[in-house]
Design an enzyme around this catalytic site. Structure first.
Site, PDB file in Angstrom:
ATOM      1  N   LYS A 100      45.995  21.848  34.718  1.00 60.91           N
ATOM      2  CA  LYS A 100      44.563  21.757  35.014  1.00 60.91           C
ATOM      3  C   LYS A 100      43.711  21.377  33.788  1.00 60.91           C
ATOM      4  CE  LYS A 100      44.562  25.031  38.910  1.00 60.91           C
ATOM      5  NZ  LYS A 100      44.013  26.345  39.369  1.00 60.91           N
ATOM      6  N   TYR A 141      41.639  21.049  47.896  1.00 60.85           N
ATOM      7  CA  TYR A 141      41.289  22.473  47.989  1.00 60.85           C
ATOM      8  C   TYR A 141      40.520  22.804  49.268  1.00 60.85           C
ATOM      9  CZ  TYR A 141      42.998  23.912  43.356  1.00 60.85           C
ATOM     10  OH  TYR A 141      43.793  24.242  42.274  1.00 60.85           O
ATOM     11  N   ASN A 200      42.732  28.598  34.977  1.00 62.63           N
ATOM     12  CA  ASN A 200      44.019  29.296  34.850  1.00 62.63           C
ATOM     13  C   ASN A 200      45.190  28.333  34.626  1.00 62.63           C
ATOM     14  OD1 ASN A 200      44.088  28.292  37.403  1.00 62.63           O
ATOM     15  ND2 ASN A 200      44.293  30.253  38.445  1.00 62.63           N
ATOM     16  N   HIS A 220      48.341  24.730  38.670  1.00 64.25           N
ATOM     17  CA  HIS A 220      48.440  24.924  40.116  1.00 64.25           C
ATOM     18  C   HIS A 220      49.904  24.792  40.506  1.00 64.25           C
ATOM     19  CE1 HIS A 220      48.053  24.289  44.467  1.00 64.25           C
ATOM     20  NE2 HIS A 220      48.972  23.353  44.292  1.00 64.25           N
ATOM     21  N   GLU A 228      51.250  18.212  49.546  1.00 62.71           N
ATOM     22  CA  GLU A 228      50.583  17.977  48.260  1.00 62.71           C
ATOM     23  C   GLU A 228      51.261  16.842  47.496  1.00 62.71           C
ATOM     24  OE1 GLU A 228      49.058  22.628  47.918  1.00 62.71           O
ATOM     25  OE2 GLU A 228      50.423  21.872  46.409  1.00 62.71           O
TER      26      GLU A 228
HETATM   27  P1  IDP Z   1      46.540  29.978  43.188  1.00 64.24           P
HETATM   28  O1  IDP Z   1      46.147  28.812  42.305  1.00 64.24           O
HETATM   29  O2  IDP Z   1      47.188  31.089  42.390  1.00 64.24           O
HETATM   30  O3  IDP Z   1      47.362  29.571  44.380  1.00 64.24           O
HETATM   31  P2  IDP Z   1      44.269  30.286  45.010  1.00 64.24           P
HETATM   32  O4  IDP Z   1      43.842  31.584  45.614  1.00 64.24           O
HETATM   33  O5  IDP Z   1      44.944  29.281  45.887  1.00 64.24           O
HETATM   34  O6  IDP Z   1      45.180  30.637  43.726  1.00 64.24           O
HETATM   35  O7  IDP Z   1      42.974  29.618  44.365  1.00 64.24           O
HETATM   36  C1  IDP Z   1      42.944  28.279  43.959  1.00 64.24           C
HETATM   37  C2  IDP Z   1      42.257  28.191  42.625  1.00 64.24           C
HETATM   38  O8  IDP Z   1      40.885  28.533  42.789  1.00 64.24           O
HETATM   39  C3  IDP Z   1      42.769  29.163  41.542  1.00 64.24           C
HETATM   40  O9  IDP Z   1      43.945  28.714  40.894  1.00 64.24           O
HETATM   41  C4  IDP Z   1      41.578  29.213  40.616  1.00 64.24           C
HETATM   42  O10 IDP Z   1      41.488  28.057  39.782  1.00 64.24           O
HETATM   43  C5  IDP Z   1      40.426  29.218  41.619  1.00 64.24           C
HETATM   44  N1  IDP Z   1      40.040  30.601  41.986  1.00 64.24           N
HETATM   45  C6  IDP Z   1      40.716  31.451  42.809  1.00 64.24           C
HETATM   46  N2  IDP Z   1      40.088  32.624  42.932  1.00 64.24           N
HETATM   47  C7  IDP Z   1      38.962  32.519  42.168  1.00 64.24           C
HETATM   48  C8  IDP Z   1      37.874  33.417  41.889  1.00 64.24           C
HETATM   49  O11 IDP Z   1      37.810  34.565  42.353  1.00 64.24           O
HETATM   50  N3  IDP Z   1      36.900  32.933  41.065  1.00 64.24           N
HETATM   51  C9  IDP Z   1      36.919  31.678  40.530  1.00 64.24           C
HETATM   52  N4  IDP Z   1      37.913  30.818  40.773  1.00 64.24           N
HETATM   53  C10 IDP Z   1      38.935  31.220  41.577  1.00 64.24           C
HETATM   54 MG    MG Z   2      46.840  28.379  46.026  1.00 64.46          MG
END
Ligand code: IDP
Ligand code: MG
Length: 164
Positions: A35, A75, A138, A141, A152
């Site tokens: 990312k 997304y 983070n 992905h 994807e």
């Molecule tokens: P994942 O990437 O671990 O599968 P998901 O729940 O699918 O997590 O969320 C997609 C992305 O959205 C996350 O990787 C992160 O970048 C962002 N995200 C998820 N939850 C939050 C939040 O509570 N605040 C801000 N960004 C979030």
């Molecule tokens: Mg996810």
């Protein structure tokens, strides 16, 4: 008569084999994104090193600047979440590196290598524990199921770009 029977038999065996190979092929691939927070900090190599050290192969890779449309479609499952607008802004803010990773149980394995979404909850040694800045930025992905991995991968790669 004999000939046609043989052809039918051959077709049956061949198509079963093909399905087995296809299933195995699909089950052992996942889709990854390095990312914007990571490309910006010039740590794509460090992340790739961890991916490879943990036994996954990078069988396709390209660096792109995601468009708004791509990010919104990618997304779409999160479009009702409070963080959606910020997430799209972030994912299009800098280049990303998109990848196809291969290995046994690639989806599950990569989720383990990545660590929890929120780095505060991620296990030691995971990519997110080591590199993520916060729950949004983070670093990586990874697909959450074989079915989504396929979708994807197909969304971002042509078949001839994946060269196991
Ligand atoms: P994942 O990437 O671990 O599968 P998901 O729940 O699918 O997590 O969320 C997609 C992305 O959205 C996350 O990787 C992160 O970048 C962002 N995200 C998820 N939850 C939050 C939040 O509570 N605040 C801000 N960004 C979030
Ligand atoms: Mg996810």
């Amino acid at each position: 008569m004999q000939f046609h029977q043989n052809v039918d038999k051959f077709k049956k065996i061949y198509s079963n084999k093909l399905n087995l190979y296809t299933m195995e092929y699909f089950m052992n691939q996942t889709f990854s994104i390095i990312k914007p927070d990571a490309t910006k900090r010039n740590i794509t190599g460090s992340i790739n090193k961890l991916i490879e050290k943990n036994g996954l192969r990078i069988i396709a890779q390209k660096r792109i600047k995601m468009t708004n449309e791509q990010a919104e479609l990618f997304y779409a499952v999160h479009n009702d979440k409070p963080f959606f607008v910020d997430l799209i802004q972030y994912m299009t803010s800098e280049p990303v590196v998109i990848q196809v990773l291969a290995g046994d149980n690639a989806v599950k394995k990569y989720r383990e290598i990545m660590g929890a979404t929120n780095p505060d909850n991620a296990e030691d040694g995971t990519i997110r524990k080591l590199f993520a800045l916060n729950v949004q930025e983070n670093s990586v992905h990874g697909s959450d199921s074989d079915e989504n991995a396929r979708k994807e991968i197909d969304f971002f790669f042509n078949e001839n770009e994946i060269v196991g």
